[in-house]
Motif scaffolding. Structure first.
Motif, PDB file in Angstrom:
ATOM      1  N   SER A 268      56.841  -7.669 103.536  1.00 35.96           N
ATOM      2  CA  SER A 268      56.588  -8.103 104.860  1.00 35.96           C
ATOM      3  C   SER A 268      57.405  -9.289 105.255  1.00 35.96           C
ATOM      4  CB  SER A 268      55.166  -8.880 104.832  1.00 35.96           C
ATOM      5  OG  SER A 268      54.146  -7.900 104.495  1.00 35.96           O
ATOM      6  N   VAL A 269      57.954  -9.972 104.534  1.00 35.02           N
ATOM      7  CA  VAL A 269      59.015 -10.914 104.834  1.00 35.02           C
ATOM      8  C   VAL A 269      60.295 -10.594 105.232  1.00 35.02           C
ATOM      9  CG1 VAL A 269      60.447 -12.954 103.970  1.00 35.02           C
ATOM     10  CG2 VAL A 269      58.030 -12.928 103.398  1.00 35.02           C
ATOM     11  N   ASN A 270      60.637  -9.342 104.534  1.00 37.47           N
ATOM     12  CA  ASN A 270      62.098  -9.031 104.909  1.00 37.47           C
ATOM     13  C   ASN A 270      61.949  -8.346 106.319  1.00 37.47           C
ATOM     14  OD1 ASN A 270      63.255  -9.536 102.556  1.00 37.47           O
ATOM     15  ND2 ASN A 270      62.471  -7.649 101.128  1.00 37.47           N
ATOM     16  N   SER A 271      60.991  -7.354 106.421  1.00 35.50           N
ATOM     17  CA  SER A 271      60.857  -6.799 107.920  1.00 35.50           C
ATOM     18  C   SER A 271      60.728  -7.723 108.957  1.00 35.50           C
ATOM     19  CB  SER A 271      59.702  -5.635 107.704  1.00 35.50           C
ATOM     20  OG  SER A 271      58.366  -6.306 107.754  1.00 35.50           O
ATOM     21  N   ALA A 272      59.652  -8.505 108.856  1.00 39.72           N
ATOM     22  CA  ALA A 272      59.529  -9.589 109.923  1.00 39.72           C
ATOM     23  C   ALA A 272      60.780 -10.562 110.142  1.00 39.72           C
ATOM     24  CB  ALA A 272      58.313 -10.343 109.947  1.00 39.72           C
ATOM     25  N   SER A 273      61.324 -10.989 109.049  1.00 38.29           N
ATOM     26  CA  SER A 273      62.589 -11.898 109.171  1.00 38.29           C
ATOM     27  C   SER A 273      63.621 -10.989 110.101  1.00 38.29           C
ATOM     28  CB  SER A 273      63.011 -12.297 108.078  1.00 38.29           C
ATOM     29  OG  SER A 273      63.654 -11.437 107.101  1.00 38.29           O
ATOM     30  N   LYS A 274      63.757  -9.897 110.021  1.00 37.16           N
ATOM     31  CA  LYS A 274      64.915  -8.985 110.779  1.00 37.16           C
ATOM     32  C   LYS A 274      64.598  -9.011 112.322  1.00 37.16           C
ATOM     33  CE  LYS A 274      65.865  -5.658 107.186  1.00 37.16           C
ATOM     34  NZ  LYS A 274      65.709  -4.177 106.559  1.00 37.16           N
ATOM     35  N   ILE A 275      63.330  -9.175 112.552  1.00 39.43           N
ATOM     36  CA  ILE A 275      62.859  -9.406 114.038  1.00 39.43           C
ATOM     37  C   ILE A 275      63.075 -10.732 114.421  1.00 39.43           C
ATOM     38  CG2 ILE A 275      60.926  -9.248 115.490  1.00 39.43           C
ATOM     39  CD1 ILE A 275      59.483  -7.658 113.546  1.00 39.43           C
ATOM     40  N   LEU A 276      63.181 -11.688 113.475  1.00 39.73           N
ATOM     41  CA  LEU A 276      63.349 -12.928 113.823  1.00 39.73           C
ATOM     42  C   LEU A 276      64.668 -13.586 113.766  1.00 39.73           C
ATOM     43  CD1 LEU A 276      59.995 -14.727 112.433  1.00 39.73           C
ATOM     44  CD2 LEU A 276      60.697 -14.075 114.944  1.00 39.73           C
ATOM     45  N   LYS A 277      65.437 -13.004 113.039  1.00 39.77           N
ATOM     46  CA  LYS A 277      66.786 -13.507 112.749  1.00 39.77           C
ATOM     47  C   LYS A 277      67.580 -13.672 114.123  1.00 39.77           C
ATOM     48  CE  LYS A 277      71.305 -13.143 110.150  1.00 39.77           C
ATOM     49  NZ  LYS A 277      71.757 -12.263 109.096  1.00 39.77           N
ATOM     50  N   VAL A 309      64.263 -18.029 104.842  1.00 39.60           N
ATOM     51  CA  VAL A 309      63.918 -16.918 104.473  1.00 39.60           C
ATOM     52  C   VAL A 309      63.911 -16.625 102.942  1.00 39.60           C
ATOM     53  CG1 VAL A 309      63.489 -14.436 104.659  1.00 39.60           C
ATOM     54  CG2 VAL A 309      63.888 -15.891 106.638  1.00 39.60           C
ATOM     55  N   ASN A 310      65.122 -16.755 102.287  1.00 37.89           N
ATOM     56  CA  ASN A 310      65.252 -16.714 100.995  1.00 37.89           C
ATOM     57  C   ASN A 310      64.423 -17.674 100.227  1.00 37.89           C
ATOM     58  OD1 ASN A 310      67.078 -14.576 101.307  1.00 37.89           O
ATOM     59  ND2 ASN A 310      68.709 -15.718 101.548  1.00 37.89           N
ATOM     60  N   ASN A 311      64.084 -18.848 100.674  1.00 32.76           N
ATOM     61  CA  ASN A 311      63.234 -19.951  99.884  1.00 32.76           C
ATOM     62  C   ASN A 311      61.990 -19.270  99.704  1.00 32.76           C
ATOM     63  OD1 ASN A 311      63.268 -22.586  98.598  1.00 32.76           O
ATOM     64  ND2 ASN A 311      61.735 -22.645 100.414  1.00 32.76           N
ATOM     65  N   LEU A 312      61.510 -18.641 100.740  1.00 33.02           N
ATOM     66  CA  LEU A 312      60.145 -18.258 100.853  1.00 33.02           C
ATOM     67  C   LEU A 312      60.090 -17.320  99.903  1.00 33.02           C
ATOM     68  CD1 LEU A 312      57.415 -18.248 102.019  1.00 33.02           C
ATOM     69  CD2 LEU A 312      58.250 -16.787 104.141  1.00 33.02           C
ATOM     70  N   LYS A 313      60.698 -16.229  99.894  1.00 34.17           N
ATOM     71  CA  LYS A 313      60.754 -14.925  99.072  1.00 34.17           C
ATOM     72  C   LYS A 313      60.984 -15.347  97.525  1.00 34.17           C
ATOM     73  CE  LYS A 313      63.920 -12.716 100.862  1.00 34.17           C
ATOM     74  NZ  LYS A 313      64.951 -11.434 101.037  1.00 34.17           N
ATOM     75  N   THR A 314      61.632 -16.531  97.174  1.00 31.18           N
ATOM     76  CA  THR A 314      61.927 -16.922  95.884  1.00 31.18           C
ATOM     77  C   THR A 314      60.472 -17.680  95.315  1.00 31.18           C
ATOM     78  OG1 THR A 314      64.273 -17.322  96.116  1.00 31.18           O
ATOM     79  CG2 THR A 314      63.183 -18.678  94.204  1.00 31.18           C
ATOM     80  N   TRP A 315      60.023 -18.321  96.352  1.00 31.64           N
ATOM     81  CA  TRP A 315      58.668 -19.039  96.125  1.00 31.64           C
ATOM     82  C   TRP A 315      57.690 -18.025  95.636  1.00 31.64           C
ATOM     83  CZ3 TRP A 315      53.553 -19.671  97.080  1.00 31.64           C
ATOM     84  CH2 TRP A 315      52.992 -20.837  96.621  1.00 31.64           C
ATOM     85  N   ILE A 316      57.509 -16.997  96.449  1.00 31.64           N
ATOM     86  CA  ILE A 316      56.545 -16.039  96.320  1.00 31.64           C
ATOM     87  C   ILE A 316      56.743 -15.295  94.981  1.00 31.64           C
ATOM     88  CG2 ILE A 316      55.770 -13.696  97.025  1.00 31.64           C
ATOM     89  CD1 ILE A 316      56.337 -14.861  99.880  1.00 31.64           C
ATOM     90  N   LYS A 317      57.839 -15.026  94.445  1.00 25.41           N
ATOM     91  CA  LYS A 317      58.193 -14.500  93.289  1.00 25.41           C
ATOM     92  C   LYS A 317      57.818 -15.113  92.358  1.00 25.41           C
ATOM     93  CE  LYS A 317      62.011 -11.437  95.037  1.00 25.41           C
ATOM     94  NZ  LYS A 317      63.589 -11.481  94.881  1.00 25.41           N
ATOM     95  N   ASN A 318      58.119 -16.647  92.201  1.00 23.65           N
ATOM     96  CA  ASN A 318      57.845 -17.510  91.229  1.00 23.65           C
ATOM     97  C   ASN A 318      56.283 -17.629  90.982  1.00 23.65           C
ATOM     98  OD1 ASN A 318      60.652 -17.625  90.409  1.00 23.65           O
ATOM     99  ND2 ASN A 318      60.731 -19.465  91.754  1.00 23.65           N
ATOM    100  N   ARG A 319      55.641 -17.583  92.192  1.00 22.44           N
ATOM    101  CA  ARG A 319      54.228 -17.607  92.400  1.00 22.44           C
ATOM    102  C   ARG A 319      53.382 -16.723  91.434  1.00 22.44           C
ATOM    103  NH1 ARG A 319      50.372 -21.256  91.637  1.00 22.44           N
ATOM    104  NH2 ARG A 319      48.635 -21.301  93.006  1.00 22.44           N
ATOM    105  N   ILE A 320      53.971 -15.348  91.768  1.00 22.07           N
ATOM    106  CA  ILE A 320      53.457 -14.200  91.025  1.00 22.07           C
ATOM    107  C   ILE A 320      53.675 -14.333  89.650  1.00 22.07           C
ATOM    108  CG2 ILE A 320      53.611 -11.694  90.863  1.00 22.07           C
ATOM    109  CD1 ILE A 320      54.199 -11.445  93.798  1.00 22.07           C
ATOM    110  N   GLN A 321      54.705 -14.563  89.376  1.00 16.22           N
ATOM    111  CA  GLN A 321      55.090 -14.911  87.708  1.00 16.22           C
ATOM    112  C   GLN A 321      54.231 -15.851  87.019  1.00 16.22           C
ATOM    113  OE1 GLN A 321      59.326 -15.612  87.814  1.00 16.22           O
ATOM    114  NE2 GLN A 321      59.936 -13.345  88.107  1.00 16.22           N
ATOM    115  N   TRP A 322      54.230 -16.883  87.850  1.00 19.42           N
ATOM    116  CA  TRP A 322      53.127 -17.874  87.103  1.00 19.42           C
ATOM    117  C   TRP A 322      51.806 -17.667  86.976  1.00 19.42           C
ATOM    118  CZ3 TRP A 322      48.784 -20.979  88.018  1.00 19.42           C
ATOM    119  CH2 TRP A 322      48.715 -22.144  87.129  1.00 19.42           C
ATOM    120  N   ILE A 323      51.124 -17.052  88.246  1.00 11.51           N
ATOM    121  CA  ILE A 323      49.598 -16.375  88.052  1.00 11.51           C
ATOM    122  C   ILE A 323      49.655 -15.671  86.773  1.00 11.51           C
ATOM    123  CG2 ILE A 323      48.045 -15.237  89.162  1.00 11.51           C
ATOM    124  CD1 ILE A 323      48.861 -16.593  91.900  1.00 11.51           C
TER     125      ILE A 323
END
Length: 327
Positions: A268-277, A309-323
């Protein structure tokens, strides 16, 4: 079109780019969304990716929440002055295509909040929670007392540790709502404000719709910036719900069953960020805050939009790993 326009929100007015409420004289369908008179324009200025509210609405919809406000990115001109990129969102209200409740004196949409305005109809509950009644719009004293009494009875049972949850709440709904707030570490999600709840006399409490996630996914104070640690489960009603073994077990199972949908937020982040870039260039020319981290509510600094955008994606990935490792 004939309409009224005014600023909206409490913390929104801390920023030069504030959020706006539109109210048309006649119902309007905007960008394919169901016609209604009331709409909100969310500034998202604290969120330099401009994506957090949008992806959360998508997540709630994918997780089959009863209602998640539909939204669409727009560029706004106010009195011919360029105001930047906004998120046009369905205003949260009781209506057939929004929060679908019977329009009676014993059906309620209310909000757990911290701030109230002089025209708000609110009360403080047994557990010292401030609830603002959104519907009925002008409730009679009898209706206010009906809701207040039911909430107080529920909170007494909840804090007694002997509660039968299914008598009071939609457990699946509460678990889904919990995970959206906990996963994102939404600063307001810890039973602070913008927590919407519904109840009809003779039925059970339901949570939602989700709202206000611009300070989430690593934005906010020090407690929520880290992708580690639990946050929401120690607050408000959830503090007591997590003492219930059945609820804890259901929370754990829900993550196992739905983990892939949280992981899909990256798409979702990847597709929406292309619209907003492309439009982000105009946004940050109008509001040059990308590298501003000197004053609240700006806590992050970037050289360009892609970094946010990359910071947001990194945070999401790290959050999943922590959970995954602390479930």
């Amino acid at each position: 079109m004939d309409l009224t326009i005014k600023g909206r929100g409490h913390s929104s007015f801390m920023m030069a780019k504030y959020s706006i409420k539109l109210k048309f004289n006649e119902k309007q369908s905007l960008f394919g969304m169901t016609a209604d008179k009331e709409w909100d324009l969310i500034s998202n200025q604290r969120d330099k990716s401009m994506l957090r509210n949008y992806i959360t609405s998508q997540l709630a919809d994918i997780l089959q929440d009863d209602y998640s406000p539909h939204c669409n990115f727009v560029e706004l001109f106010l009195n011919r002055n360029y105001m930047g990129v906004y998120l046009l969102v369905e205003h949260v209200k009781v209506a057939k295509h929004r929060v679908n409740l019977p329009k009676t004196d014993s059906s309620f949409l209310f909000e757990k909040t911290r701030e109230t305005d002089e025209n708000d109809i609110y009360f403080v509950s047994f557990l010292n929670c401030t609830f603002n009644i959104k519907y009925p719009k002008v409730p009679q004293e009898e209706s206010i007392n009906l809701l207040k009494t039911h909430i107080n009875d529920f909170e007494r049972e909840l804090s007694s540790d002997s509660i039968n949850l299914t008598d009071w709440i939609d457990v699946e709904d509460f678990v889904r709502y919990y995970w959206i707030q906990e996963f994102s570490k939404n600063i307001d999600g810890a039973f602070g404000r913008s927590i919407f709840i519904t109840w009809e006399q003779g039925k059970i409490f339901k949570m939602g719709p989700v709202w206000d996630f611009d300070l989430a996914y690593g934005l906010g104070n020090e407690r929520v910036m880290s992708s580690c640690d639990w946050y929401v489960r120690y607050q408000g009603w959830y503090k007591y719900l997590f003492k219930n073994e059945t609820f804890r077990r259901r929370v754990k199972q829900y993550w196992t069953d739905n983990r892939e949908y949280f992981q899909d937020l990256i798409d979702s982040v990847n597709s929406a960020s292309k619209i907003l870039k492309t439009v982000s260039k105009s946004e940050f020319n109008r509001w040059p805050v990308l590298n501003n981290n000197k004053q609240w509510p700006f806590v992050d600094s970037y050289d360009n939009y892609d970094q946010s955008v990359n910071n947001l994606k990194t945070w999401i990935k790290n959050r999943i790993q922590w959970i995954d490792s602390h479930l």
